[in-house]
Design an enzyme around this catalytic site. Structure first.
Site, PDB file in Angstrom:
ATOM      1  CB  ILE A  14      -0.969  80.564 103.117  1.00 15.62           C
ATOM      2  CG1 ILE A  14      -0.665  79.093 103.365  1.00 15.62           C
ATOM      3  CG2 ILE A  14      -2.437  80.787 102.860  1.00 15.62           C
ATOM      4  CD1 ILE A  14      -1.407  78.544 104.568  1.00 15.62           C
ATOM      5  N   GLY A  15       2.249  80.781 101.701  1.00 16.07           N
ATOM      6  CA  GLY A  15       3.616  81.006 102.155  1.00 16.07           C
ATOM      7  C   GLY A  15       4.589  80.068 101.466  1.00 16.07           C
ATOM      8  N   GLY A  17       7.498  77.606 102.776  1.00 15.04           N
ATOM      9  CA  GLY A  17       8.279  77.007 103.871  1.00 15.04           C
ATOM     10  C   GLY A  17       9.664  76.656 103.341  1.00 15.04           C
ATOM     11  N   GLY A  20       9.869  74.667  99.974  1.00 16.00           N
ATOM     12  CA  GLY A  20       8.660  74.489  99.198  1.00 16.00           C
ATOM     13  C   GLY A  20       7.579  75.515  99.443  1.00 16.00           C
ATOM     14  CE  LYS A  37       7.697  71.644 103.931  1.00 11.45           C
ATOM     15  NZ  LYS A  37       8.779  71.976 104.919  1.00 11.45           N
ATOM     16  CG  ASP A 142      15.105  77.417 109.417  1.00 16.40           C
ATOM     17  OD1 ASP A 142      14.410  77.389 108.382  1.00 16.40           O
ATOM     18  OD2 ASP A 142      15.784  78.403 109.760  1.00 16.40           O
TER      19      ASP A 142
HETATM   20  C1  LIG Z   1      -0.404  85.223 105.496  1.00 12.41           C
HETATM   21  N1  LIG Z   1      -0.233  83.842 105.913  1.00 12.41           N
HETATM   22  C2  LIG Z   1      -0.959  83.367 106.900  1.00 12.41           C
HETATM   23  O1  LIG Z   1      -1.765  84.040 107.478  1.00 12.41           O
HETATM   24  C3  LIG Z   1      -0.776  81.916 107.269  1.00 12.41           C
HETATM   25  C4  LIG Z   1      -1.755  81.124 107.876  1.00 12.41           C
HETATM   26  C5  LIG Z   1      -3.139  81.543 108.318  1.00 12.41           C
HETATM   27  N2  LIG Z   1      -1.236  79.863 108.059  1.00 12.41           N
HETATM   28  C6  LIG Z   1       0.034  79.845 107.551  1.00 12.41           C
HETATM   29  C7  LIG Z   1       0.932  78.739 107.502  1.00 12.41           C
HETATM   30  C8  LIG Z   1       0.712  77.415 107.953  1.00 12.41           C
HETATM   31  C9  LIG Z   1      -0.462  76.823 108.521  1.00 12.41           C
HETATM   32  O2  LIG Z   1      -1.550  77.370 108.704  1.00 12.41           O
HETATM   33  N3  LIG Z   1      -0.197  75.521 108.826  1.00 12.41           N
HETATM   34  C10 LIG Z   1       1.104  75.215 108.453  1.00 12.41           C
HETATM   35  C11 LIG Z   1       1.820  74.004 108.561  1.00 12.41           C
HETATM   36  C12 LIG Z   1       3.144  73.966 108.096  1.00 12.41           C
HETATM   37  C13 LIG Z   1       3.723  75.110 107.538  1.00 12.41           C
HETATM   38 CL1  LIG Z   1       5.365  75.019 106.958  1.00 12.41          CL
HETATM   39  C14 LIG Z   1       3.028  76.317 107.436  1.00 12.41           C
HETATM   40  C15 LIG Z   1       1.693  76.355 107.907  1.00 12.41           C
HETATM   41  C16 LIG Z   1       0.351  81.125 107.061  1.00 12.41           C
HETATM   42  C17 LIG Z   1       1.677  81.502 106.461  1.00 12.41           C
END
Ligand SMILES: CNC(=O)c1c(C)[nH]c(/C=C2\C(=O)Nc3ccc(Cl)cc32)c1C
Length: 280
Positions: A14-15, A17, A20, A37, A142
């Protein structure tokens, strides 16, 4: 004894960070949805590894409704990978929200922006206090839309303390900032020490971008961007937003770091008090 990786099923990526990849996972035992992560420490120096230990210890100590909850960590020596397990935020991050607003040419409600300001300040108040980590200050370092998340209720969670480190810590991240440093403060550009007021500058840039759907200082290269930030001159936020919101932004985007308000001062600001309900 911490959890084992086999206890989880990877659902999706999903991404990414800082340092990582972030994956959405399901705990097989109870179907709970979490994220982890992944950080590969194989090519890190001893100092950087110490920095990772610092991040994990910071996260473990940082318990607050507006800070992404740290749950566990797992070290897989075979692949030199550290897994940091944290809470899932179904609302995603503010970077995605801002780009959606740009695509649909819609502006965010002012009430939502005040709530983000209040809840990020509540998180920074804890980070900048000396109540944690043996009396040391925790700097996020950040703050940007991609590191602020929304939970199922639309409440704000400050996350990804990937560059965070405590003051006076020996560990130093040999960090390479990826992307354009739109939120870099004047003192950091001038080579001075990053301090808690630098986090407040970045918060000002974040709130500005929630209003204008672009950062306060923009340029096509780092040299021009640095010059604009040093000038600290920027357009007023769009006219539909109040003078009170503009006033708080001008305090946060003050050139001299020692003149900027602390997180606690922003929380006590009459306009913020008036504009946000007492519930959170
Ligand atoms: C398209 N991405 C999303 O919709 C998304 C969703 C639903 N959740 C996230 C990211 C996190 C998330 O849901 N919990 C997290 C805890 C730490 C970090 Cl570094 C990132 C996240 C993301 C990027």
């Amino acid at each position: 004894m911490g959890p084992k990786l086999e206890e989880f099923e990877i659902l999706s990526t999903i991404g990414s960070g800082s340092h990582g990849t972030v994956r959405k996972i399901r705990r097989r035992l109870d179907n709970q949805i979490l994220v982890w992560k992944e950080l590969n420490y194989g090519s890190m120096s001893e100092t950087e590894k110490q920095g990772l230990v610092t991040e994990v210890n910071l996260l473990r100590e940082l318990r607050h409704p507006n800070v992404v909850k740290f749950l566990h960590h797992v070290v897989e020596r075979r692949t030199t990978t550290l897994y940091i397990l944290m809470e899932y935020c179904p609302g995603g991050d503010l970077k995605r929200l801002i780009s959606k607003c740009r695509q649909t040419s819609t502006f965010l409600e002012e009430g939502f922006i005040w709530r983000v300001l209040k809840q990020v300040c509540q998180a920074l108040k804890v980070c900048h206090s000396r109540d944690l980590c043996g009396g040391r200050i925790i700097l996020h370092r950040d703050i940007k839309p991609a590191n602020v998340f929304l939970d199922a209720e639309g409440d704000v969670k400050l996350g990804d303390f990937g560059l965070a480190r405590t003051l006076n810590s020996e560990a130093s991240f040999a960090t390479t900032f990826v992307g354009t440093p739109y939120y870099m403060s004047p003192e950091v550009i001038n080579g001075q020490e990053y301090n808690e007021k630098s986090d407040m500058w970045s918060l000002g840039c974040l709130i500005y971008e929630l209003c204008a759907l672009h950062p306060p200082f923009q340029a096509t290269n780092h040299k021009q961007l640095s010059a604009k930030i040093r000038e600290a001159r920027y357009d007023r936020i769009p006219i539909q937003y109040s003078n009170e919101l503009q006033e708080i932004l001008s305090l946060l985007l003050t050139y001299e770091d020692f003149l900027r308000p602390t997180a606690l001062m922003v929380l006590h600001h009459t306009a913020l008090q008036a504009r946000t309900s007492t519930k959170n």
